[in-house]
Design a protein around this motif. Structure first.
Motif, PDB file in Angstrom:
ATOM      1  N   UNK A   1       0.696 -88.427  38.757  1.00 38.60           N
ATOM      2  CA  UNK A   1       1.868 -88.979  39.433  1.00 38.60           C
ATOM      3  C   UNK A   1       2.571 -89.997  38.551  1.00 38.60           C
ATOM      4  N   UNK A   2       1.800 -90.905  37.951  1.00 30.00           N
ATOM      5  CA  UNK A   2       2.400 -91.927  37.088  1.00 30.00           C
ATOM      6  C   UNK A   2       3.101 -91.272  35.902  1.00 30.00           C
ATOM      7  N   UNK A   3       2.488 -90.214  35.366  1.00 28.03           N
ATOM      8  CA  UNK A   3       3.098 -89.516  34.235  1.00 28.03           C
ATOM      9  C   UNK A   3       4.386 -88.805  34.638  1.00 28.03           C
ATOM     10  N   UNK A   4       4.436 -88.298  35.858  1.00 26.55           N
ATOM     11  CA  UNK A   4       5.597 -87.517  36.296  1.00 26.55           C
ATOM     12  C   UNK A   4       6.783 -88.394  36.658  1.00 26.55           C
ATOM     13  N   UNK A   5       6.536 -89.605  37.108  1.00 32.33           N
ATOM     14  CA  UNK A   5       7.630 -90.480  37.524  1.00 32.33           C
ATOM     15  C   UNK A   5       8.521 -90.806  36.317  1.00 32.33           C
ATOM     16  N   UNK A   6       9.822 -90.600  36.490  1.00 31.98           N
ATOM     17  CA  UNK A   6      10.793 -90.942  35.453  1.00 31.98           C
ATOM     18  C   UNK A   6      12.112 -91.258  36.159  1.00 31.98           C
ATOM     19  N   UNK A   7      13.053 -91.920  35.466  1.00 37.36           N
ATOM     20  CA  UNK A   7      14.254 -92.400  36.148  1.00 37.36           C
ATOM     21  C   UNK A   7      15.027 -91.322  36.900  1.00 37.36           C
ATOM     22  N   UNK A   8      15.143 -90.132  36.329  1.00 40.00           N
ATOM     23  CA  UNK A   8      15.887 -89.068  36.999  1.00 40.00           C
ATOM     24  C   UNK A   8      15.261 -88.675  38.325  1.00 40.00           C
ATOM     25  N   UNK A   9      13.931 -88.559  38.346  1.00 38.34           N
ATOM     26  CA  UNK A   9      13.241 -88.184  39.577  1.00 38.34           C
ATOM     27  C   UNK A   9      13.359 -89.292  40.619  1.00 38.34           C
TER      28      UNK A   9
END
Length: 282
Positions: A165-173
């Motif tokens: 989850x931490x890896x997937x979180x990014x500004x666009x999401x």
């Protein structure tokens, strides 16, 4: 899931006068399974379960339950035991309901509980309703929103491990998730929703003391874009106080970064009166 609690929930729900005062319900499922549930509940003499071809054929009178009967369950299907047959049937019920909604034959769908293990055993490899409904409606990305009278929460990530989850979180999401939540609240009547966005680390990173700058890297850029567009998104907030503030009315919506960050507080503050919405669908 016809082997689970769904039939026992549906029958009394649709016999309740309050239900018929608000909606015109049509069940997509197995009529015989609902009859068996009515017998188990001691309600067989109070209900008439009628098979209909579609919503247009349904009649809405007290004591009548209209069923689009797919007839997928064997008569000897045991209650309370994992069944691949029931898992496949559950998928088919949601598929048909989604098709009815997309065609305009119904204005919305409400799903009774699925058993994810049964769904997988039946050959349908989705983590849950959220991803299944996205697939059925041809949408690449949707969000799970938990809605209660006390607090509403939308999730940036849901059914994946915490490290993932931490890896997937990014500004666009983060930005897209907030927009979906904002749009859902506006459609529900909140003209100017106030949205609180949780951080990832304890105390939202405490200005760099905890974590590796995830808030500044993954969340702050999204908030800057959103605020420039007139969306009142505030944060990153320490998650341990954000829900208290939402519970007293400071925020219309909290954005959780991962599953348990959002689910835990909601299930304390409003589990019995809450529903799970899939937002971002057509």
């Amino acid at each position: 899931d016809g082997a689970g609690i769904g039939p026992e929930v549906i029958v009394p729900a649709l016999l309740d006068a309050g239900t018929l005062s608000r909606i015109r319900p049509v069940v997509v499922g197995d009529a015989e399974r609902l009859r068996r549930a009515a017998e188990l509940l001691g309600l067989a003499d109070q209900v008439e379960i009628v098979t209909v071809e579609g919503p247009a054929d349904a009649e809405f009178t007290p004591g009548r339950i209209n069923v689009i009967d797919l007839g997928l369950l064997p008569a000897d299907l045991p209650w309370g035991k994992l069944s691949a047959v029931a898992g496949d049937a559950a998928y088919q019920y949601v598929r048909v309901a989604s098709e009815l909604a997309l065609s305009g034959a119904v204005q919305g769908i409400c799903t009774a509980p699925l058993n994810k293990e049964a769904l997988h055993a039946g050959g349908h490899l989705y983590p849950g309703h959220t991803e299944l409904l996205a697939h059925l409606t041809g949408v690449e990305e949707v969000s799970m929103m938990l809605s209660t009278d006390t607090v509403k929460v939308i999730h940036v990530t849901t059914h994946i491990g915490l490290i993932d989850a931490v890896a997937r979180i990014e500004p666009g999401l983060v930005e897209r998730t907030v927009r979906r939540g904002h749009d859902a609240l506006v459609r529900a009547g909140a003209e100017h929703p106030v949205i609180g966005v949780c951080g990832i680390n304890p105390h939202a990173g405490e200005n760099g003391l905890f974590g590796y700058g995830e808030e500044e890297e993954k969340i702050v850029p999204a908030l800057e874009v959103l605020r420039a567009d007139g969306i009142d998104a505030r944060g990153p907030l320490p998650a341990d106080t954000a829900f208290f503030l939402a519970g007293r009315g400071d925020y219309d919506l909290i954005v959780a970064m991962y599953h348990d960050q959002g689910h835990g507080p909601v299930k304390i503050l409003g589990l019995e009166a809450g529903v799970n919405l899939t937002v971002g669908l057509p």
